[in-house]
Design a protein around this motif. Structure first.
Motif, PDB file in Angstrom:
ATOM      1  N   MET A  56     -28.071  23.404  -9.385  1.00  0.00           N
ATOM      2  CA  MET A  56     -29.018  24.383  -7.972  1.00  0.00           C
ATOM      3  C   MET A  56     -30.180  24.948  -9.459  1.00  0.00           C
ATOM      4  O   MET A  56     -31.479  25.366  -8.484  1.00  0.00           O
ATOM      5  N   ALA A  57     -30.193  25.254 -10.417  1.00  0.00           N
ATOM      6  CA  ALA A  57     -31.659  26.101 -10.830  1.00  0.00           C
ATOM      7  C   ALA A  57     -31.246  25.882 -12.316  1.00  0.00           C
ATOM      8  O   ALA A  57     -30.197  25.676 -13.075  1.00  0.00           O
ATOM      9  N   ARG A  58     -32.037  25.815 -12.603  1.00  0.00           N
ATOM     10  CA  ARG A  58     -32.121  25.087 -14.897  1.00  0.00           C
ATOM     11  C   ARG A  58     -32.894  25.807 -15.029  1.00  0.00           C
ATOM     12  O   ARG A  58     -33.561  26.691 -16.242  1.00  0.00           O
ATOM     13  N   ASN A  59     -33.737  27.243 -14.285  1.00  0.00           N
ATOM     14  CA  ASN A  59     -34.556  28.433 -14.551  1.00  0.00           C
ATOM     15  C   ASN A  59     -34.467  29.272 -13.907  1.00  0.00           C
ATOM     16  O   ASN A  59     -33.976  29.310 -12.255  1.00  0.00           O
ATOM     17  N   ASP A  61     -37.106  30.120 -12.038  1.00  0.00           N
ATOM     18  CA  ASP A  61     -38.493  30.338 -10.881  1.00  0.00           C
ATOM     19  C   ASP A  61     -36.940  29.513  -9.976  1.00  0.00           C
ATOM     20  O   ASP A  61     -37.148  29.844  -8.616  1.00  0.00           O
ATOM     21  N   ASP A  62     -35.726  28.270 -10.111  1.00  0.00           N
ATOM     22  CA  ASP A  62     -35.308  28.355  -9.275  1.00  0.00           C
ATOM     23  C   ASP A  62     -34.028  28.582  -8.321  1.00  0.00           C
ATOM     24  O   ASP A  62     -33.746  28.454  -7.404  1.00  0.00           O
ATOM     25  N   LEU A  66     -31.774  31.116  -3.078  1.00  0.00           N
ATOM     26  CA  LEU A  66     -30.324  30.336  -3.557  1.00  0.00           C
ATOM     27  C   LEU A  66     -29.605  31.785  -3.266  1.00  0.00           C
ATOM     28  O   LEU A  66     -29.081  32.703  -3.723  1.00  0.00           O
ATOM     29  N   ASP A  80     -25.270  22.244  -6.230  1.00  0.00           N
ATOM     30  CA  ASP A  80     -25.255  22.267  -4.853  1.00  0.00           C
ATOM     31  C   ASP A  80     -23.877  21.999  -4.001  1.00  0.00           C
ATOM     32  O   ASP A  80     -24.033  22.407  -2.780  1.00  0.00           O
TER      33      ASP A  80
END
Length: 162
Positions: A56-59, A61-62, A66, A80
């Motif tokens: 769901m998040a690689r940085n 900003d992601d 959430l 997810d």
């Protein structure tokens, strides 16, 4: 194996294929429906084959918007399967309903009948009339209802002529 464009021998190989990527993992335990932020996660290199779901998040900003969908433990990758984007409207929330029709714009108070994220169409109970209407979530606590425009006589005649 080919020699002079002819198959000279065949060979069977067993491969252990790994695909690594940087993903967010929980830095602390988090309960179901808990919002996550920068301080709650760290980014580590993991083998994607071992993930339960898609990252769901690689940085950083992601991480915006959430939340967890179930309890998450320290070190669990955020996928997810255990995270989702937070709804902008939650069931039972009082929302502002904007109605747009031709040259008229109105607003009224309503109650969301289910959760909704940006772009979701949800049912809202109009608090003045007690009627259920459907609208699109466009912001935090904001639902837009677009009233279809009646055809003008010219548009109707044009459609009939074709």
């Amino acid at each position: 194996i080919r020699v002079d464009d002819r198959i000279a021998s065949t060979l069977t190989l067993a491969l252990n294929l790994q695909m690594h990527s940087t993903v967010a993992v929980a830095r602390r335990s988090a309960a179901r429906h808990e919002a996550l932020g920068d301080a709650d996660v760290e980014f580590v290199d993991v083998d994607l084959a071992n993930l339960n779901g898609s990252p769901m998040a690689r940085n950083a900003d992601d991480l915006i918007g959430l939340r967890t969908t179930r309890d998450v433990q320290v070190g669990d990758p955020l996928t997810d399967a255990n995270c989702e984007l937070m709804p902008l409207v939650e069931k039972g929330d009082q929302v502002t309903v904007f109605v747009k029709a031709r040259h008229i714009r109105l607003s009224t108070a309503g109650e969301a009948q289910r959760d909704g994220r940006a772009g979701d169409v949800i049912e809202v109970r109009n608090l003045r009339s007690d009627r259920i209407i459907r609208g699109t979530v466009i912001g935090k606590g904001i639902v837009r209802v677009v009233v279809p425009q009646p055809e003008t006589a010219v548009a109707h005649e044009t459609a009939l002529a074709q």
